[in-house]
Design an enzyme around this catalytic site. Structure first.
Site, mmCIF file in Angstrom:
data_model
loop_
_atom_site.group_PDB
_atom_site.id
_atom_site.type_symbol
_atom_site.label_atom_id
_atom_site.label_comp_id
_atom_site.label_asym_id
_atom_site.label_seq_id
_atom_site.Cartn_x
_atom_site.Cartn_y
_atom_site.Cartn_z
ATOM 1 N N ASP A 170 5.310 -0.411 2.733
ATOM 2 C CA ASP A 170 4.629 0.118 1.549
ATOM 3 C C ASP A 170 3.515 1.113 1.862
ATOM 4 O O ASP A 170 2.722 1.433 0.976
ATOM 5 C CB ASP A 170 4.050 -1.030 0.733
ATOM 6 C CG ASP A 170 3.006 -1.836 1.499
ATOM 7 O OD1 ASP A 170 3.024 -1.797 2.742
ATOM 8 O OD2 ASP A 170 2.177 -2.500 0.858
ATOM 9 N N GLU A 171 3.468 1.628 3.073
ATOM 10 C CA GLU A 171 2.338 2.483 3.446
ATOM 11 C C GLU A 171 2.797 3.539 4.441
ATOM 12 O O GLU A 171 3.588 3.254 5.338
ATOM 13 C CB GLU A 171 1.244 1.607 4.063
ATOM 14 C CG GLU A 171 -0.011 2.337 4.476
ATOM 15 C CD GLU A 171 -1.017 1.396 5.121
ATOM 16 O OE1 GLU A 171 -2.146 1.862 5.396
ATOM 17 O OE2 GLU A 171 -0.678 0.209 5.375
ATOM 18 N N ASP A 178 -0.185 4.555 -0.280
ATOM 19 C CA ASP A 178 -0.158 3.094 -0.182
ATOM 20 C C ASP A 178 0.260 2.521 -1.537
ATOM 21 O O ASP A 178 -0.391 2.762 -2.550
ATOM 22 C CB ASP A 178 -1.544 2.580 0.214
ATOM 23 C CG ASP A 178 -1.530 1.116 0.617
ATOM 24 O OD1 ASP A 178 -0.439 0.551 0.785
ATOM 25 O OD2 ASP A 178 -2.625 0.535 0.757
#
Length: 365
Positions: free
Chosen positions: A104-105, A9
């Site tokens: 983003d993860e 993350d």
């Protein structure tokens, strides 16, 4: 064989990109979102802003009150997408089993990785180092035997940290967790759990399956299993896009159908633009309405053809909007947000043919 799962993350991703690209923002409270006097919401907040209580999805006006020194920056999704592509390329050098949850993860299954690295912790360390070298951004990671544990582990040492939960540590790790950090436990569920004397993973583990299902329905079975470290969900690299949408939060609440229809036309045009960039053959169209008191309702309808252009989107969206209006052209309960989205026909909405639609909505043709 136990799996080796990573959860990676990025730290305050949008805000961190802005701080990287503008040296004047570094070390300062950056808030990605609309202007402070707008009705928009916060997309992301740097860790400096979070110290003031600013959080994602918070109204920008409230964020401005909490953090008067905050620097509000308009989101640059194209820039974030480019960085995300670089990060995903790094992931794919280690495994093809990459499940991107957002820009983003991601989850990665590195049980059998391309570099034949024995320890998942070493893979996670290398990936975080590579991300820093190639993007000058930091990432946090969780390493364990399943998705649940890896995701919860990530949040234990943010920002720019890594937490490893080995098989022999699972029970102790879960029992010491506050149930509020369990995925799927929001404010309402947490309040109910606390009322039932459930505050920690150990408390949750002491409850029977029957008791949890009686109080939490189907989610009770999920809680029963994960507090015992059980989660067999695979990492799915080819997750299919479920929906594509556009929405608008208004500067002032709207109260007439004419105002709402004008906004709906703009939203339909925005969604058409996104469809041109990311083709999506959705057959279910959903209208989202959020009222001034923040209550939210949706209406959906499905057809045996796909919606492709703004005229079609507006035509059906306006019909769905009629269901929210007390009387066309007259005042309605103040509305602060409208949204349109497309999805596959997985809802319980009635599926209709083109000819049937003409019979149902003759005034639209």
């Amino acid at each position: 064989m136990l799996r080796k799962i990573l959860h990676v993350d990025m730290d305050a991703f949008y805000a961190s990109v802005e701080q990287r690209d503008n040296p004047d923002y570094r070390g300062k409270p950056v808030i990605v979102g609309g202007p402070p006097d707008s009705r928009g919401v916060v997309c992301a907040a740097s860790y400096e802003a979070r110290k003031f209580g600013v959080r994602s999805a918070m109204p920008c006006s409230r964020a401005a009150r909490l953090c008067p020194s905050g620097i509000f920056v308009s989101p640059r999704f194209e820039a974030y997408s480019k960085v995300s592509s670089k990060i995903r390329t790094i992931f794919l050098e280690y495994t093809d089993l990459v499940e991107m949850l957002s820009l983003d993860e991601a989850f990665l299954d590195v049980t059998q990785n391309k570099k034949n690295i024995q320890y998942a912790s070493v893979v996670a360390k290398e990936i975080r180092e590579r991300i820093w070298e190639e993007t000058q951004l930091t990432a946090s990671a969780g390493v364990s035997i399943n998705k649940f544990l890896a995701k919860v582990a990530t949040d234990q040492n943010k920002p720019n940290g890594m937490t490893i939960v080995r098989p022999e540590q699972v029970d102790e790790f879960i029992e010491n967790l506050d149930v509020g950090v369990f995925p799927g436990i929001g404010k309402v569920t947490l309040k109910k759990m606390n009322e039932l004397g459930i505050h920690s993973g150990k408390d949750l583990k002491s409850k029977s399956l029957e008791m949890l299902e009686r109080n939490f329905g189907k989610s009770g079975r999920w809680f029963y299993h994960v507090c015992r470290g059980l989660d067999d969900r695979p990492v799915e690299p080819s997750r299919e896009r479920k929906s594509l949408g556009a929405e608008s939060t208004f500067a002032n609440d709207l109260v007439t159908s004419s105002e709402l229809l004008r906004e709906l036309a703009d939203i339909a045009e925005e969604l058409e633009g996104r469809l041109l960039k990311k083709p999506f053959a959705g057959r279910t169209i959903t209208l989202k309405v959020k009222f001034s008191d923040f209550t939210q309702k949706t209406r959906s309808i499905s057809a045996d053809y796909t919606y492709l252009d703004k005229n079609e989107l507006y035509r059906i969206g306006s019909k769905l909007l009629d269901e929210f209006l007390l009387d066309t052209g007259k005042s309605v309960f103040p509305i602060r947000l409208l949204g349109l989205s497309l999805s596959h026909p997985e809802s319980s909405s009635k599926t209709i043919s083109k000819s049937e639609e003409e019979d149902l909505f003759p005034s639209l043709f």
